[in-house]
Every structure is written in C-alpha cells, then in structure tokens.
Design a protein around this motif. Structure first.
Motif, PDB file in Angstrom:
ATOM      1  N   ILE A 132      -1.139   4.216   7.453  1.00 36.76           N
ATOM      2  CA  ILE A 132       0.265   3.152   6.856  1.00 36.76           C
ATOM      3  C   ILE A 132       1.843   3.562   8.007  1.00 36.76           C
ATOM      4  O   ILE A 132       2.436   2.409   8.770  1.00 36.76           O
ATOM      5  N   HIS A 133       1.562   4.750   7.613  1.00 37.56           N
ATOM      6  CA  HIS A 133       3.086   4.505   8.183  1.00 37.56           C
ATOM      7  C   HIS A 133       3.234   4.712  10.168  1.00 37.56           C
ATOM      8  O   HIS A 133       4.029   3.129  10.482  1.00 37.56           O
ATOM      9  N   LEU A 171       7.614   7.837   2.981  1.00 33.47           N
ATOM     10  CA  LEU A 171       6.707   8.432   3.305  1.00 33.47           C
ATOM     11  C   LEU A 171       6.538   9.310   4.295  1.00 33.47           C
ATOM     12  O   LEU A 171       5.609  10.137   4.023  1.00 33.47           O
ATOM     13  N   SER A 191       1.020  -1.573   0.176  1.00 30.84           N
ATOM     14  CA  SER A 191      -0.307  -0.088   0.127  1.00 30.84           C
ATOM     15  C   SER A 191       0.703   0.914  -0.115  1.00 30.84           C
ATOM     16  O   SER A 191       0.707   2.149  -0.232  1.00 30.84           O
ATOM     17  N   ALA A 192       1.649   1.256   1.503  1.00 29.34           N
ATOM     18  CA  ALA A 192       2.889   2.283   0.759  1.00 29.34           C
ATOM     19  C   ALA A 192       3.438   2.331  -0.532  1.00 29.34           C
ATOM     20  O   ALA A 192       3.549   3.861  -0.385  1.00 29.34           O
ATOM     21  N   ARG A 193       4.220   1.655  -1.193  1.00 31.41           N
ATOM     22  CA  ARG A 193       4.577   2.157  -2.795  1.00 31.41           C
ATOM     23  C   ARG A 193       3.335   2.452  -3.286  1.00 31.41           C
ATOM     24  O   ARG A 193       4.248   2.721  -4.574  1.00 31.41           O
ATOM     25  N   VAL A 245      -2.752   7.181   3.668  1.00 32.18           N
ATOM     26  CA  VAL A 245      -0.455   7.275   4.166  1.00 32.18           C
ATOM     27  C   VAL A 245      -0.347   7.491   5.573  1.00 32.18           C
ATOM     28  O   VAL A 245       0.936   7.319   6.097  1.00 32.18           O
ATOM     29  N   CYS A 288       9.043   3.810   5.719  1.00 32.25           N
ATOM     30  CA  CYS A 288       8.880   5.425   6.749  1.00 32.25           C
ATOM     31  C   CYS A 288       9.178   6.941   6.403  1.00 32.25           C
ATOM     32  O   CYS A 288       8.886   7.695   5.975  1.00 32.25           O
TER      33      CYS A 288
END
Length: 281
Positions: A172-173, A199, A155-157, A169, A196
C-alpha cells in the motif's frame, strides 16, 4: 453532491478544451447520481442560463450522451430531430447552435459530461472532437487515480493486526507513493504523503531489534524515496520507471543517490537501511 475536487478536475479540462479546440463556449459538470448531471462550470458564456442547469439522462444532447456513454453532437441544436428539447430555453438564451457533448466514463460508469459549442450552425470537425475526447480522458484518468488513492488510504488507515499483514502495508505504501506523483491536487497529495509517513514511521514490524528501530534519518529526496519504495516491493528498474513515469537511467540515478545517502552498497542493503531509519514500512 459532486466532490469539489472532481469539479476542479472538470474545470481544468474545460480550460484545456477551450484552448485546444477554439470553441468559444465550453461547459460541463459531474453527475449528482447515475441519472442526473448539474452544469457546474461554464466558460465563454454571455448569460447565466447554463450555470446550474440540471440534465437528466436521456434528455437533451448531454442526457443522450449520458444514456449512450458516448460522444454526441448536433449541427443545429434548435432544429435537431435526434434529441429531445427540454433545455431549448437555456440553449437559445446563450445563442448556441452547434453543440457537442462528451461523457467522462470511469469503469463503464458516466461520471460527468464536457460540452463545447458554437453560436453558428456548422459541422464540427475531427480536430474539435479529438480535443473534446482528449479533455474527457484527462478527467477520467484523474478520477481513476483519485479512486485508487481513496481505496488505498482506507486500507492504510486500518490497524495492522499481525505480522501477516505487514507485506500488504508495504505494498500500500509503495502504491500510494507512486500515485502521489500523479495527483495534481496539492491537498490530496499532502494527505497521501502524510499517510505514507505514518505507515513508514508509526509502526515497526514485529521482531525488529530495539536498537535498530530509530537510527538517524538520512535526507532522501522525494523521488529517491519513491524509487526505493518500488525497489522494496521487488520491482526492477524498468518496472519502477514505468510505474513512476521516469526513464530507466533516471531511476538508476535516484537509486544510486539513495544508496549513497544510506551508506549502502546494494539495493537490498538500501532497503533494509531505509526501513531501519523509518523511511519505509
């Protein structure tokens, strides 16, 4: 083919199992697919008969454990009428008699099996069973964390499409930082913390004034940043402590340290300052 990192978790669990149970022989492996296991780790063996052995669901003791998704044991493997005997040659070559098998079950799916054995036919007691189940639970928890990390990393990518995604975002972090503290694999942990960092610093929320985008970065300790990330998500000190495995008093200490370094007088000021410094998304 099993994930090498999962095999590392299995090996560590087998070392603990041998130490805590007193069993002279322990072995295990991860499933190649939902119906087949390959023995990849063996400790205490006198031959190579067990290593690389493929176990099918429903066959032998381990296969029975896979099929039933529960621990199984026999007092005398060769004489047992409660299992099939496809693997008698390998078991006999190693001289094993009393054997137990405990599945590693994650979200109702068997991901691996831990075995422990004696070279004499005796009934395995509760202490041995408890040690084996505890070792399997260790692997289960490690795999749960790894699964959660992989989902969050994926998801972060994904690129941030609009401002409506920004809170996601940030969530997620926060979750990734909390999980990083539970990961024992240093490579995976560094990967998580690297994501992290991207992000936090590689993107800036829409509407942030240019002059507020790049102030000097204070040197926050990793745990201070973990606590601040939780606080930024709206977590209380108690919830932060539970998520990070800390005591509430310890959380307060890290928060005070972060506020001091950021020149903030309140929790909100600390979060805003950390975001402006690129420490939080």
């Amino acid at each position: 083919m099993p994930d090498p990192a999962e095999s590392v978790e299995m090996q560590a669990a087998l070392v603990r199992l041998r130490r805590t149970s007193g069993l002279p022989v322990v072995f295990g492996g991860m499933l190649n697919d939902p119906h087949r296991l390959r023995i990849g780790q063996v400790s205490g063996a006198q031959t190579a008969a067990l290593h690389g052995l493929g176990i099918s669901a429903g066959s032998g003791l381990g296969g029975k454990s896979i099929a039933l998704s529960r621990p199984c044991a026999v007092t005398d493997y060769q004489e047992s009428r409660h299992i099939s005997h496809e693997y008698d040659a390998a078991v006999s070559a190693e001289g094993l008699r009393s054997v137990l098998a405990v599945p590693v079950v994650v979200r109702r799916r068997v991901r691996g099996v831990l075995y422990g054995a004696l070279r004499r036919p005796v009934i395995l007691g509760d202490r041995v069973f408890d040690a084996a189940v505890a070792a399997a639970r260790d692997v289960e928890q490690a795999l749960v964390v790894r699964d959660e990390v992989q989902v969050l990393l994926a998801s972060a990518r994904e690129p941030v499409a609009d401002s409506g995604c920004w809170e996601e975002v940030r969530q997620i972090h926060t979750e990734l930082r909390a999980l990083a503290a539970q990961v024992t694999d240093p490579v995976l942990r560094d990967t998580i913390l690297g994501v992290c960092g991207r992000l936090s610093g590689a993107t800036v929320p829409p509407g942030t004034p240019a002059q507020a985008q790049a102030p000097a970065r204070p040197a926050l300790a990793p745990r201070e940043l973990d606590v601040l990330a939780c606080v930024a998500s709206g977590a209380t000190n108690g919830a932060t402590a539970e998520r990070l495995g800390l005591r509430p008093e310890t959380v307060k200490g890290y928060l005070r340290g972060a506020m001091r370094k950021l020149g903030a007088h309140t929790r909100l000021e600390a979060v805003v300052a950390a975001r402006r410094a690129g420490l939080l998304p």
